[in-house]
Design a protein around this motif. Structure first.
Motif, mmCIF file in Angstrom:
data_model
loop_
_atom_site.group_PDB
_atom_site.id
_atom_site.type_symbol
_atom_site.label_atom_id
_atom_site.label_comp_id
_atom_site.label_asym_id
_atom_site.label_seq_id
_atom_site.Cartn_x
_atom_site.Cartn_y
_atom_site.Cartn_z
ATOM 1 N N CYS A 119 80.024 -60.836 43.119
ATOM 2 C CA CYS A 119 81.204 -61.460 43.107
ATOM 3 C C CYS A 119 81.755 -61.984 44.453
ATOM 4 O O CYS A 119 82.090 -63.102 44.488
ATOM 5 N N PHE A 125 88.843 -65.584 37.911
ATOM 6 C CA PHE A 125 87.503 -64.940 38.061
ATOM 7 C C PHE A 125 87.517 -63.401 38.722
ATOM 8 O O PHE A 125 86.949 -62.478 38.436
ATOM 9 N N GLU A 169 86.916 -72.837 31.848
ATOM 10 C CA GLU A 169 87.823 -71.652 31.512
ATOM 11 C C GLU A 169 88.894 -72.700 30.540
ATOM 12 O O GLU A 169 89.680 -73.327 31.294
ATOM 13 N N LYS A 190 86.539 -59.828 36.986
ATOM 14 C CA LYS A 190 84.956 -59.648 37.560
ATOM 15 C C LYS A 190 85.257 -58.319 38.827
ATOM 16 O O LYS A 190 84.852 -57.265 38.610
ATOM 17 N N VAL A 206 79.073 -70.526 37.483
ATOM 18 C CA VAL A 206 79.589 -69.210 37.545
ATOM 19 C C VAL A 206 79.584 -68.416 36.337
ATOM 20 O O VAL A 206 78.863 -67.326 36.182
ATOM 21 N N HIS A 207 80.004 -69.338 34.811
ATOM 22 C CA HIS A 207 80.060 -68.481 33.869
ATOM 23 C C HIS A 207 78.891 -68.783 32.578
ATOM 24 O O HIS A 207 78.742 -68.369 31.922
ATOM 25 N N TRP A 244 89.187 -69.387 39.966
ATOM 26 C CA TRP A 244 88.962 -68.248 41.000
ATOM 27 C C TRP A 244 89.847 -67.083 40.800
ATOM 28 O O TRP A 244 89.288 -66.024 40.853
#
Lengths: 218, 221
Positions: free
Chosen positions: B133, B103, A65, B107, A49-50, B100
């Motif tokens: 997303c 996230f 994270e 985002k 994802v990142h 998440w």
């Protein structure tokens, strides 16, 4: 204990946060140094994802994270807690960690590194540091008597910022303006575990000098 | 937990406030809803309860404020442990839920806001970003009934309030979330069957009217 791996970059404060927490809890781990200009397929697989470091991999399960990783470490290995037991104190620790990550870090990077001639950026960073200064009043660490989550998340302020100031001459975090933060930094760096988790100052100073000359201020 | 005083300082259209409302409802906690008028003036009370950010929602429990919606949801889960657990019990599942949730905060919110605040290429980029997303989140949901698995939980709470704003994003961005992410819309409907969700979410049409008002007020037409 299982198999623990950390994908990181030794000169990154985000990566060091994870190492401090693991070392505080006495957890053995393998550290895989990533080349950020050429990220490994494993890193990209573990953090699709990142695509960033740090990533903690525990028994093949990846976590990304740094704040999420720190909470996972706390919940998985119970010794030497980094979060208080009281729910309200925990909420406060999470609040300050988020504040440092989302507000202080961008402002400090801007004032100290990216736009280091910008007086307004320096003033804005100072205002945010003042909030942390007040939060430390009467306390040895943000976590109270012992190093906790917030202290770990504030590692850039405790170590990197002082070294950057040494190279650039920036006078942002000074004893006159921020006596509590400077005293806290001294206490924080007195911990052998914290010192072990950071790159040696001469390495970091060299890195800072070469980065700054390659990246003139905006 | 009888005898404890719970106040929620909130704004009717805030998806962040809705998260806390849902969590309180899931746990069956009685509380006083204090509306902040964010369109016009921030009250001195808000500045006192959240001096650092001056933002809602603020959960005030026995006089002590907890700021930041996902921090408040975790606080609620930890204090009122006995009923309806919101976070999973397994540390790895908890880490995924937190990842998440972070996230979504970083985002989804930003892309969504830009869709109604901007025009042209910037708006188009935000729309693409939002759809990307939502597709990632749809992938994370998979074929589970909820993000939490069999039970509704933290991550469902983190995302479902954005449903109130989808109509606004779709209208300004000229796209359909159902066309792009049908599984996600199926999940939304499942969540809306829960009273804790349907009673906490703002009416999407009212949100759209609010945005028209805000656009006019800030000269964003």
């Amino acid at each position: 204990m299982g198999e623990v791996k950390v994908f990181g970059v030794r000169r990154s404060p985000y990566s060091c946060r994870v190492e401090i927490a693991l070392k505080l809890k006495g957890i053995k781990y393998d550290f895989i140094e990533e080349d950020l200009s050429n990220k490994s397929p494993l890193l990209l697989k573990y953090n699709p994802v990142h695509k960033k470091i740090p990533v903690l991999v525990h028994n093949e399960n990846p976590i990304a994270e740094s704040l999420v990783i720190l909470e996972y470490i706390e919940e998985t290995w119970k010794g030497t807690p980094i979060l208080p037991e009281d729910p309200y104190q925990r909420a406060m620790a999470r609040f300050w960690s988020k504040f440092i990550d989302e507000k202080c870090m961008p402002a400090l990077l801007k004032a100290a590194v990216k736009e280091r001639e910008n007086k307004k950026a320096i003033e804005e960073a100072a205002e945010l540091l003042k909030i942390l200064e007040n939060e430390l009043e009467g306390k040895k660490f943000f976590g109270g008597d012992n190093i906790g989550l917030v202290d770990i998340v504030a590692d850039f302020i405790g170590y990197w910022l002082g070294l950057i100031q040494h190279v650039t001459g920036l006078e942002l975090l000074t004893k006159e303006k921020f006596p509590n933060l400077c005293e806290w930094s001294h206490e924080f760096l007195s911990s052998s575990i914290v010192k072990e988790s950071f790159p040696p100052s001469d390495h970091l100073l060299e890195y800072i000098r070469s980065w700054l000359s390659a990246n003139p201020s905006k | 937990m009888g005898g404890s005083e719970v106040i929620l300082l909130d704004f009717w259209a805030s998806m962040f406030g809705m998260r806390v409302r849902i969590a309180l409802a899931e746990k069956g906690i009685e509380y006083e809803f204090k509306e902040e008028d964010l369109v016009n003036n921030r009250s001195p009370f808000l500045s006192k309860m959240n001096p650092v950010h001056k933002k809602i929602p603020v959960l005030i429990h026995n006089g002590k404020p907890v700021c930041e919606s996902l921090i408040a949801v975790q606080y609620i889960d930890e204090v009122w442990k006995g009923k309806a657990p919101l976070l999973p019990s397994d540390p790895y599942q908890r880490a995924q839920a937190r990842f998440w949730g972070d996230f979504i905060d970083k985002k989804v919110y930003d892309h969504g806001a830009k869709i109604w605040k901007t025009k042209g290429a910037e708006q188009e980029e935000s729309k693409k970003g939002l759809i990307e997303c939502l597709k990632l989140l749809e992938g994370e949901l998979g074929d589970k009934p909820y993000f939490g698995g069999e039970s509704f939980g933290y991550l469902d709470i983190a995302l479902v309030p954005f449903y109130s704003w989808l109509y606004t994003y779709e209208t300004f961005g000229k796209f359909s979330v159902e066309a792009e992410c049908p599984t996600l819309i199926g999940w939304v409907k499942r969540c809306m069957d829960k009273e804790s969700v349907s009673k906490s979410l703002a009416d999407p049409l009212k949100v759209h009217d609010l945005v028209l008002l805000l656009k006019k007020k800030h000269g964003l037409e």
